[in-house]
Scaffold this active site. Structure first.
Site, mmCIF file in Angstrom:
data_model
loop_
_atom_site.group_PDB
_atom_site.id
_atom_site.type_symbol
_atom_site.label_atom_id
_atom_site.label_comp_id
_atom_site.label_asym_id
_atom_site.label_seq_id
_atom_site.Cartn_x
_atom_site.Cartn_y
_atom_site.Cartn_z
ATOM 1 N N LYS A 75 0.863 -1.353 -0.001
ATOM 2 C CA LYS A 75 -0.100 -0.008 0.240
ATOM 3 C C LYS A 75 0.676 1.360 0.110
ATOM 4 O O LYS A 75 2.114 1.160 -0.026
ATOM 5 C CB LYS A 75 -0.989 0.015 1.066
ATOM 6 C CG LYS A 75 -1.939 -1.189 1.178
ATOM 7 C CD LYS A 75 -2.727 -1.290 -0.184
ATOM 8 C CE LYS A 75 -3.931 -0.175 -0.048
ATOM 9 N NZ LYS A 75 -4.627 -0.278 -1.454
ATOM 10 N N HIS A 93 -1.566 3.695 -6.831
ATOM 11 C CA HIS A 93 -2.847 4.644 -7.352
ATOM 12 C C HIS A 93 -2.673 5.910 -7.885
ATOM 13 O O HIS A 93 -3.202 6.902 -7.375
ATOM 14 C CB HIS A 93 -3.536 4.621 -5.938
ATOM 15 C CG HIS A 93 -3.890 3.228 -5.516
ATOM 16 N ND1 HIS A 93 -4.694 2.462 -6.103
ATOM 17 C CD2 HIS A 93 -3.605 2.780 -4.241
ATOM 18 C CE1 HIS A 93 -4.944 1.435 -5.232
ATOM 19 N NE2 HIS A 93 -4.198 1.837 -4.084
#
Length: 350
Positions: A75, A93
């Site tokens: 992450k 992302h």
């Protein structure tokens, strides 16, 4: 020598890891140096990496790793604005118009580093070489069912947490649904042929929920899709990209509908291509559901690290898929790594 540095995850509720001790042993045998940070939360114990022969580093010391080390995590990094000089493998992302992603790319520009985004590690046909998708769909469907169950009790879904196994999750959820003494809801899954949708449908069917399974053929018309509103649950398992149709438009909030709970497993609320534009932020483990309409009722579940609810199984599955690509880290200019770097260069700020 190629040096892979497995960092500790710093995000709350994140116990997964992308490399198992067995995988680390294979990399070491291939001549790749492996350093694994200590972690207070990782689901797979450190001792396995010690036994495999990995070097061990203190938790969160990756910023001080040798500049030629490849930093591997899952992450996002802490949003502290610091320049990033290393090569990083992670879910960034950053390539779909996300606002936080733009800041991350600026950090790579400032430091001169490179992002090999795990979401964009693809083979020659463009198919992802590894994904947590199945477990994201599985856990996402579970939390969406919990959201619906809370509605039956005139409540908003309460906090969720880690399960030690899939069986533990099924036992807990089954007991919660049985206690309602009502018929199971109906669900529509879009993206049902993919890994995410398969996981979502499997969880629903394990709970006795009738599932309507749609994929690209059923959504090719571009909408609108009143059939979605005729189900109790909608599980969006579609990878957002240009041209993705809108599945639940904002006007649906005030329309007469059966739909009362959306599980946006894809969870891209700040993407320009969000197909469920009825909410504006991800939900959390502490507050899994966001109420977006009161009459008729509609809650959205949009947790963006769902596989972390089942960290052991999801880590083992993902690491097994990814290992073949990690074995080729000695050549970052071709194959999956070359394609990932080309994608990064396409989006890197000038």
């Amino acid at each position: 020598m190629t040096h892979l540095w497995v960092r500790a995850e710093q995000r709350p509720n994140e116990e997964r890891v992308g490399l198992t001790p067995q995988g680390a042993k294979a990399l070491l045998a291939a001549g790749i140096k492996v350093t694994v940070e200590e972690s207070s939360v990782r689901a797979i114990p450190l001792q396995g990496y010690v036994d495999a022969g990995c070097d061990i580093a203190a938790e969160n010391t990756w910023p001080d790793a040798p500049t030629d080390a490849i930093i591997f995590g899952l992450k996002e990094l802490p949003e502290d604005g610091s320049p990033l000089p290393h090569r990083h493998i992670m879910f960034g992302h950053a390539f779909k118009g996300q606002h936080s992603g733009k800041a991350l790319l600026e950090r790579f520009k400032a430091g001169g580093g490179t992002l090999y985004d795990l979401e964009y590690l693809v083979d020659e046909t463009g198919r992802r070489v590894a994904a947590f998708g199945y477990w994201a769909g599985y856990a996402g469907a579970a939390v969406t069912l919990k959201t619906w169950a809370a509605q039956q009790r005139s409540e908003l879904c309460g906090p969720v947490g880690v399960y030690e196994s899939k069986d533990a999750l099924l036992t807990d959820l089954g007991a919660e649904l049985d206690a309602l003494n009502v018929d199971r809801p109906t669900a529509m899954v879009i993206g049902a042929l993919g890994r995410v949708g398969t996981g979502a449908a499997d969880l629903c069917e394990a709970m006795g929920v009738k599932v309507t399974k749609w994929d690209m053929a059923e959504t090719a018309s571009g909408g609108p899709f009143p059939q979605i509103l005729a189900h109790d649950l909608f599980l969006n398992c579609i990878f957002a990209r240009p041209g993705t149709p809108v599945f639940v438009p904002r006007e649906a909030l005030e329309q007469d509908r059966q739909l009362s709970a959306i599980g946006d497993v894809a969870c891209d609320p700040d993407s320009d291509y969000n197909p469920v534009p009825v909410y504006d932020r991800a939900t959390t483990w502490d507050a899994p559901a966001l109420r977006v309409a009161d009459s008729p009722l509609l809650d959205v579940m949009a947790i963006d690290n769902l596989p972390s609810m089942l960290p052991v199984e999801s880590s083992q599955d993902y690491a097994e898929q990814l290992l073949e690509s990690l074995m080729t880290l000695t050549d970052l200019t071709s194959g999956v790594w070359g394609r990932a770097e080309a994608t990064f260069n396409e989006y890197r700020p000038d």
